[in-house]
Design a protein around this motif. Sequence first.
Motif, PDB file in Angstrom:
ATOM      1  N   ARG A 277      -9.520   8.552  -0.550  1.00  0.00           N
ATOM      2  CA  ARG A 277      -8.957   7.205  -0.448  1.00  0.00           C
ATOM      3  C   ARG A 277      -7.650   7.081  -1.219  1.00  0.00           C
ATOM      4  O   ARG A 277      -6.719   6.411  -0.776  1.00  0.00           O
ATOM      5  CB  ARG A 277      -9.971   6.186  -0.968  1.00  0.00           C
ATOM      6  CG  ARG A 277      -9.510   4.739  -0.915  1.00  0.00           C
ATOM      7  CD  ARG A 277     -10.704   3.813  -0.903  1.00  0.00           C
ATOM      8  NE  ARG A 277     -11.594   4.054  -2.027  1.00  0.00           N
ATOM      9  CZ  ARG A 277     -11.454   3.474  -3.220  1.00  0.00           C
ATOM     10  NH1 ARG A 277     -10.437   2.645  -3.434  1.00  0.00           N
ATOM     11  NH2 ARG A 277     -12.303   3.713  -4.190  1.00  0.00           N
ATOM     12  N   LEU A 278      -7.571   7.744  -2.382  1.00  0.00           N
ATOM     13  CA  LEU A 278      -6.366   7.640  -3.215  1.00  0.00           C
ATOM     14  C   LEU A 278      -5.381   8.781  -2.984  1.00  0.00           C
ATOM     15  O   LEU A 278      -4.352   8.847  -3.638  1.00  0.00           O
ATOM     16  CB  LEU A 278      -6.763   7.612  -4.697  1.00  0.00           C
ATOM     17  CG  LEU A 278      -7.549   6.396  -5.173  1.00  0.00           C
ATOM     18  CD1 LEU A 278      -7.849   6.508  -6.643  1.00  0.00           C
ATOM     19  CD2 LEU A 278      -6.771   5.115  -4.893  1.00  0.00           C
ATOM     20  N   HIS A 279      -5.709   9.684  -2.059  1.00  0.00           N
ATOM     21  CA  HIS A 279      -4.839  10.822  -1.748  1.00  0.00           C
ATOM     22  C   HIS A 279      -4.648  11.735  -2.951  1.00  0.00           C
ATOM     23  O   HIS A 279      -3.561  12.272  -3.176  1.00  0.00           O
ATOM     24  CB  HIS A 279      -3.476  10.335  -1.232  1.00  0.00           C
ATOM     25  CG  HIS A 279      -3.584   9.342  -0.118  1.00  0.00           C
ATOM     26  ND1 HIS A 279      -4.007   9.674   1.146  1.00  0.00           N
ATOM     27  CD2 HIS A 279      -3.348   7.998  -0.099  1.00  0.00           C
ATOM     28  CE1 HIS A 279      -4.020   8.595   1.911  1.00  0.00           C
ATOM     29  NE2 HIS A 279      -3.630   7.559   1.191  1.00  0.00           N
ATOM     30  N   LEU A 280      -5.725  11.903  -3.728  1.00  0.00           N
ATOM     31  CA  LEU A 280      -5.698  12.838  -4.847  1.00  0.00           C
ATOM     32  C   LEU A 280      -6.138  14.200  -4.317  1.00  0.00           C
ATOM     33  O   LEU A 280      -7.251  14.665  -4.561  1.00  0.00           O
ATOM     34  CB  LEU A 280      -6.628  12.360  -5.968  1.00  0.00           C
ATOM     35  CG  LEU A 280      -6.188  11.082  -6.680  1.00  0.00           C
ATOM     36  CD1 LEU A 280      -7.296  10.537  -7.560  1.00  0.00           C
ATOM     37  CD2 LEU A 280      -4.932  11.343  -7.511  1.00  0.00           C
ATOM     38  N   ARG A 281      -5.260  14.830  -3.592  1.00  0.00           N
ATOM     39  CA  ARG A 281      -5.570  16.088  -2.923  1.00  0.00           C
ATOM     40  C   ARG A 281      -4.419  17.060  -3.063  1.00  0.00           C
ATOM     41  O   ARG A 281      -3.286  16.670  -3.378  1.00  0.00           O
ATOM     42  CB  ARG A 281      -5.831  15.825  -1.436  1.00  0.00           C
ATOM     43  CG  ARG A 281      -4.717  15.040  -0.766  1.00  0.00           C
ATOM     44  CD  ARG A 281      -4.870  14.994   0.733  1.00  0.00           C
ATOM     45  NE  ARG A 281      -4.549  16.294   1.336  1.00  0.00           N
ATOM     46  CZ  ARG A 281      -4.439  16.490   2.650  1.00  0.00           C
ATOM     47  NH1 ARG A 281      -4.655  15.492   3.485  1.00  0.00           N
ATOM     48  NH2 ARG A 281      -4.125  17.678   3.117  1.00  0.00           N
ATOM     49  N   LYS A 282      -4.717  18.335  -2.867  1.00  0.00           N
ATOM     50  CA  LYS A 282      -3.683  19.363  -2.948  1.00  0.00           C
ATOM     51  C   LYS A 282      -2.592  19.085  -1.911  1.00  0.00           C
ATOM     52  O   LYS A 282      -2.880  18.759  -0.757  1.00  0.00           O
ATOM     53  CB  LYS A 282      -4.295  20.745  -2.719  1.00  0.00           C
ATOM     54  CG  LYS A 282      -5.163  21.225  -3.865  1.00  0.00           C
ATOM     55  CD  LYS A 282      -5.991  22.432  -3.507  1.00  0.00           C
ATOM     56  CE  LYS A 282      -5.155  23.639  -3.212  1.00  0.00           C
ATOM     57  NZ  LYS A 282      -5.958  24.858  -3.007  1.00  0.00           N
ATOM     58  N   GLY A 283      -1.346  19.201  -2.360  1.00  0.00           N
ATOM     59  CA  GLY A 283      -0.221  18.989  -1.462  1.00  0.00           C
ATOM     60  C   GLY A 283       0.327  17.587  -1.466  1.00  0.00           C
ATOM     61  O   GLY A 283       1.411  17.342  -0.923  1.00  0.00           O
ATOM     62  N   ALA A 284      -0.392  16.637  -2.081  1.00  0.00           N
ATOM     63  CA  ALA A 284       0.101  15.256  -2.161  1.00  0.00           C
ATOM     64  C   ALA A 284       1.157  15.144  -3.255  1.00  0.00           C
ATOM     65  O   ALA A 284       0.993  15.689  -4.343  1.00  0.00           O
ATOM     66  CB  ALA A 284      -1.045  14.297  -2.440  1.00  0.00           C
ATOM     67  N   ILE A 285       2.251  14.434  -2.963  1.00  0.00           N
ATOM     68  CA  ILE A 285       3.353  14.303  -3.924  1.00  0.00           C
ATOM     69  C   ILE A 285       3.257  12.944  -4.614  1.00  0.00           C
ATOM     70  O   ILE A 285       3.442  11.899  -3.987  1.00  0.00           O
ATOM     71  CB  ILE A 285       4.715  14.445  -3.223  1.00  0.00           C
ATOM     72  CG1 ILE A 285       4.785  15.807  -2.506  1.00  0.00           C
ATOM     73  CG2 ILE A 285       5.853  14.311  -4.224  1.00  0.00           C
ATOM     74  CD1 ILE A 285       6.029  15.999  -1.673  1.00  0.00           C
ATOM     75  N   TRP A 286       2.975  12.976  -5.923  1.00  0.00           N
ATOM     76  CA  TRP A 286       2.790  11.766  -6.714  1.00  0.00           C
ATOM     77  C   TRP A 286       3.997  11.494  -7.622  1.00  0.00           C
ATOM     78  O   TRP A 286       3.846  11.195  -8.800  1.00  0.00           O
ATOM     79  CB  TRP A 286       1.517  11.883  -7.550  1.00  0.00           C
ATOM     80  CG  TRP A 286       0.289  11.534  -6.783  1.00  0.00           C
ATOM     81  CD1 TRP A 286      -0.324  12.274  -5.828  1.00  0.00           C
ATOM     82  CD2 TRP A 286      -0.470  10.323  -6.899  1.00  0.00           C
ATOM     83  NE1 TRP A 286      -1.428  11.616  -5.340  1.00  0.00           N
ATOM     84  CE2 TRP A 286      -1.546  10.417  -5.981  1.00  0.00           C
ATOM     85  CE3 TRP A 286      -0.349   9.182  -7.697  1.00  0.00           C
ATOM     86  CZ2 TRP A 286      -2.485   9.401  -5.839  1.00  0.00           C
ATOM     87  CZ3 TRP A 286      -1.293   8.180  -7.557  1.00  0.00           C
ATOM     88  CH2 TRP A 286      -2.345   8.288  -6.629  1.00  0.00           C
ATOM     89  N   SER A 287       5.179  11.583  -7.081  1.00  0.00           N
ATOM     90  CA  SER A 287       6.364  11.308  -7.894  1.00  0.00           C
ATOM     91  C   SER A 287       6.411   9.828  -8.253  1.00  0.00           C
ATOM     92  O   SER A 287       5.940   8.975  -7.495  1.00  0.00           O
ATOM     93  CB  SER A 287       7.634  11.689  -7.137  1.00  0.00           C
ATOM     94  OG  SER A 287       7.816  10.836  -6.027  1.00  0.00           O
ATOM     95  N   GLU A 288       6.964   9.526  -9.410  1.00  0.00           N
ATOM     96  CA  GLU A 288       7.068   8.131  -9.846  1.00  0.00           C
ATOM     97  C   GLU A 288       7.946   7.321  -8.900  1.00  0.00           C
ATOM     98  O   GLU A 288       7.682   6.148  -8.640  1.00  0.00           O
ATOM     99  CB  GLU A 288       7.637   8.063 -11.271  1.00  0.00           C
ATOM    100  CG  GLU A 288       7.632   6.661 -11.862  1.00  0.00           C
ATOM    101  CD  GLU A 288       8.295   6.607 -13.208  1.00  0.00           C
ATOM    102  OE1 GLU A 288       7.590   6.432 -14.212  1.00  0.00           O
ATOM    103  OE2 GLU A 288       9.544   6.732 -13.263  1.00  0.00           O
TER     104      GLU A 288
ATOM    105  N   GLY B 243       0.833  -1.196   0.000  1.00  0.00           N
ATOM    106  CA  GLY B 243       0.000   0.000   0.000  1.00  0.00           C
ATOM    107  C   GLY B 243       0.869   1.247   0.000  1.00  0.00           C
ATOM    108  O   GLY B 243       2.070   1.188   0.263  1.00  0.00           O
ATOM    109  N   TRP B 244       0.240   2.378  -0.286  1.00  0.00           N
ATOM    110  CA  TRP B 244       1.031   3.607  -0.426  1.00  0.00           C
ATOM    111  C   TRP B 244       0.313   4.790   0.198  1.00  0.00           C
ATOM    112  O   TRP B 244      -0.884   4.984   0.008  1.00  0.00           O
ATOM    113  CB  TRP B 244       1.289   3.900  -1.901  1.00  0.00           C
ATOM    114  CG  TRP B 244       2.034   5.175  -2.159  1.00  0.00           C
ATOM    115  CD1 TRP B 244       3.345   5.429  -1.910  1.00  0.00           C
ATOM    116  CD2 TRP B 244       1.506   6.375  -2.737  1.00  0.00           C
ATOM    117  NE1 TRP B 244       3.670   6.712  -2.294  1.00  0.00           N
ATOM    118  CE2 TRP B 244       2.558   7.309  -2.802  1.00  0.00           C
ATOM    119  CE3 TRP B 244       0.247   6.741  -3.203  1.00  0.00           C
ATOM    120  CZ2 TRP B 244       2.387   8.585  -3.316  1.00  0.00           C
ATOM    121  CZ3 TRP B 244       0.075   8.019  -3.715  1.00  0.00           C
ATOM    122  CH2 TRP B 244       1.133   8.917  -3.771  1.00  0.00           C
ATOM    123  N   ILE B 245       1.041   5.544   0.978  1.00  0.00           N
ATOM    124  CA  ILE B 245       0.561   6.809   1.521  1.00  0.00           C
ATOM    125  C   ILE B 245       1.565   7.879   1.123  1.00  0.00           C
ATOM    126  O   ILE B 245       2.750   7.773   1.452  1.00  0.00           O
ATOM    127  CB  ILE B 245       0.418   6.761   3.055  1.00  0.00           C
ATOM    128  CG1 ILE B 245      -0.614   5.698   3.460  1.00  0.00           C
ATOM    129  CG2 ILE B 245      -0.002   8.122   3.588  1.00  0.00           C
ATOM    130  CD1 ILE B 245      -0.778   5.542   4.952  1.00  0.00           C
TER     131      ILE B 245
END
Length: 317
Positions: A112-123, A45-47
Amino acid sequence: MTRSLSGKKEPLSRSEVQILPIAKAAVEQSWERCLSAYHLDPAQGWIPDILSGAELRHVSGRSAIFLKSAMGEMHRLFELVQGMGLMVILADPNSTILARCVDETHLSVCRRLHLRKGAIWSEASAGTNGVGTCIADKQPVFLGQGDHWRFCFSLLASYAVPVFDAQGHVAGALNLAAMTGNTTRPYANLLMETLKLSSRRIEETLFRNCHMGEQILTLGMPEESSSLLVAINQAGEVTGATHGARTFMGWTEDRLCTRPNLLTELEAGVEISFKKAEESVVRSALAATQGNVSAAAKSLNISRATLYRKMRALEIQ
């Protein structure tokens, strides 16, 4: 690296997950990075790291011009795709989400997927994903069902394109996302082209604002998410170029610092594409001066006779 099968953890084989043909090359390259460079377990899982309020304000301030130029286009795009269950996400060059347009019914999915402002989705952290992978590759990417590296994103569909700034650098990424698996796949090409158009509109706004008062010319029709635009001064010297134009002409930053003359550069090219680019430049100059040949020649820093010669050679009436 392991995956959970009937409660038992076994070594993962990358061939166990099917890659959709439309994204095969990009996905395979990203998966290879996840495996060899990042050492990410797809079953884990990922946070994400989430910026604090102060950190987000600092990051948003750094991208203020980009945000201001993109927000109108984001809302326009959201109006087009809202009925398809897609949300629009804007991220900075570090894959940090800066803004989003989302229907209220999808807010629980976003949480649930942390698709929010401030979330870092780096590869490097999230694995293969729209925002992080398109920024890593500087190329558009489509990820359908099963294309994300982490299994927890298996139903996430993602379309993403890089957005370039006035200096040709990656300003961020524009992303369409939905938790609907492959339901949007029949429209994948249409959605990707729409997304590329939005990206080019944002880039053009950034470029024109940066070169206000200068002549803006196009070198031809764009193929990806960057327009082929150049800015020239009254002497016909190139003062700026978009990412697409730099790639098309082979211009480096050092070369642009020498202020090359656009038509001289185009005449030096031997490829047929350069002839098309020269035609686009001449037509743009004529259009900008309402067909006044003398004014167009002056804006290109060439004589009227030279412009007439070029028009005859290019069969421009």
